[in-house]
Motif scaffolding. Sequence first.
Motif, mmCIF file in Angstrom:
data_model
loop_
_atom_site.group_PDB
_atom_site.id
_atom_site.type_symbol
_atom_site.label_atom_id
_atom_site.label_comp_id
_atom_site.label_asym_id
_atom_site.label_seq_id
_atom_site.Cartn_x
_atom_site.Cartn_y
_atom_site.Cartn_z
ATOM 1 N N ASN A 1 -11.053 6.950 2.457
ATOM 2 C CA ASN A 1 -10.441 6.301 3.683
ATOM 3 C C ASN A 1 -10.653 4.794 3.656
ATOM 4 N N TYR B 1 -9.147 -3.918 2.929
ATOM 5 C CA TYR B 1 -7.933 -4.172 2.526
ATOM 6 C C TYR B 1 -7.555 -5.448 2.617
ATOM 7 N N THR C 1 -10.899 0.998 4.680
ATOM 8 C CA THR C 1 -11.044 0.184 5.969
ATOM 9 C C THR C 1 -10.096 -0.988 5.957
ATOM 10 N N TYR D 1 -0.711 8.691 -1.017
ATOM 11 C CA TYR D 1 -0.961 8.342 0.414
ATOM 12 C C TYR D 1 -2.399 8.163 0.540
ATOM 13 N N VAL D 2 -2.699 6.978 1.137
ATOM 14 C CA VAL D 2 -3.924 6.565 1.216
ATOM 15 C C VAL D 2 -4.119 6.129 2.984
ATOM 16 N N ASP D 3 -5.073 6.832 3.514
ATOM 17 C CA ASP D 3 -5.311 6.606 4.823
ATOM 18 C C ASP D 3 -6.067 5.422 5.050
ATOM 19 N N MET D 4 -5.639 4.557 6.027
ATOM 20 C CA MET D 4 -6.366 3.358 6.500
ATOM 21 C C MET D 4 -7.063 3.468 7.812
ATOM 22 N N ILE D 5 -8.434 2.964 7.741
ATOM 23 C CA ILE D 5 -9.092 3.280 9.286
ATOM 24 C C ILE D 5 -9.832 1.914 9.581
ATOM 25 N N SER E 1 0.914 -1.253 -0.215
ATOM 26 C CA SER E 1 0.003 0.007 -0.111
ATOM 27 C C SER E 1 0.764 1.070 0.009
ATOM 28 N N GLU E 2 2.115 1.202 0.016
ATOM 29 C CA GLU E 2 3.082 2.234 0.040
ATOM 30 C C GLU E 2 3.283 2.743 -1.169
ATOM 31 N N THR F 1 -6.522 5.380 -4.905
ATOM 32 C CA THR F 1 -6.276 6.847 -5.337
ATOM 33 C C THR F 1 -7.435 7.450 -6.065
#
Length: 295
Positions: free
Chosen positions: A199, A205, A201, A106-110, A79-80, A189
Motif C-alpha cells: 500500500n 509517491y 503512501t 494495480y497498486v493501492d495508494m493510501i 501509476s496506471e 508490484t
Amino acid sequence: MNAKKEQKIWEQKKKELKQIQSRQKKKNEKTDNSGLLTFGGHLEVLRQMLFRILGVAGVIAAVVFYFKDATWNLLLAPSEWDFCTYQWLEQAMQSIGIDFHFNEFYVDMIATDLSSQFMTHITTAVYLGVLGASPYILYELFRFISPALYENERKYSVQVAGIIYILFILGVLMSYFVLFPISFRFLGTYSVSERVVSNITLDSYISTFVSLTLVMGVVFQLPVIAFFLGKMGVVTSELLSKYRKHSFLVIMLVAAIITPPDLMTLILVTIPLYLLYEISIRVVAFVEKYKKKLL
C-alpha cells in the motif's frame, strides 16, 4: 483671492520639488559617483526580483491548486498499468513482429495522516508553480546579471539559458514518461511474499516523483557543464573521447543507482545519458574551435 490661489500653486510646486528630491536621494543611495549600483542598490534590485519571482510562481501554484482534478490526473497517470509509455513499447515490439504485452497491475495508494492529502496538495502545487515559472526565473536572473556582461557575452548567455531550460524540460519528460512509470511498476508490484500487500503512501509517491524529476533535470545539463568546463580549459574533446569507454561504464553505474534493478529501465536511461555525453564531446570541440579563431 489671487493671493490664495498663488499660495496654493506655490505649495503644490514645493511638494513636487520635495518628491523629485526624495526620488533623487533614493537613486543616489543605490548608485555611487560613477553611476554604478552600490551594494545596497544591488540588494534592493535583488529583493524586487525575488518578489516578482515569488509572485509569478505563487500565481501558477494557485492555478495548479485550483485545478485539482486535472493536476492529479496528470500526476497519477504514470501509476496506471495502461500508461501511454507501456502502450508505445507494446506497439514498438509489435511493429518488429514480437507479440508483447505488459501484464495488468494495480497498486493501492493510501494517506496515513489526517492532513497528509491536503499538505501534499499544497507542496505539489508549490513545486509545479516553481517548475512552471522557471522560464520567467531564468529571464529575471539574466536581467539581474546582464549589466555586468559584455555585449557578446549577453548574446550567448541568452542562448545558454534557453538550452539549460530545454535540457531541463527534456529531463523532466524523460522522468515522467520513462523513468518514473517503470520504477513505480517495478517497486510498487515487487513483493517478498504473497502475504505482504503493498500500500503505497501518497507522500512516498510524490517524493519519489519529485526526486527523480529533479535528478533527471540536473543530469540532462551534462552538455552545459561540458561547455563551461571546456571554456575554462578543464576538459578537452580529445580527453573526453579517450575516456569514452570509461564514461560509458560510469553512466551505466549512475543509471543503475537512479533506476530500479531491471535491465529494461537500465537500458532506457543509459542510452539518452550516453547520447548526452557524445553531444558534450561535440560541444567541447566547438568551444575549442571557437577559442582558436579568437587567437
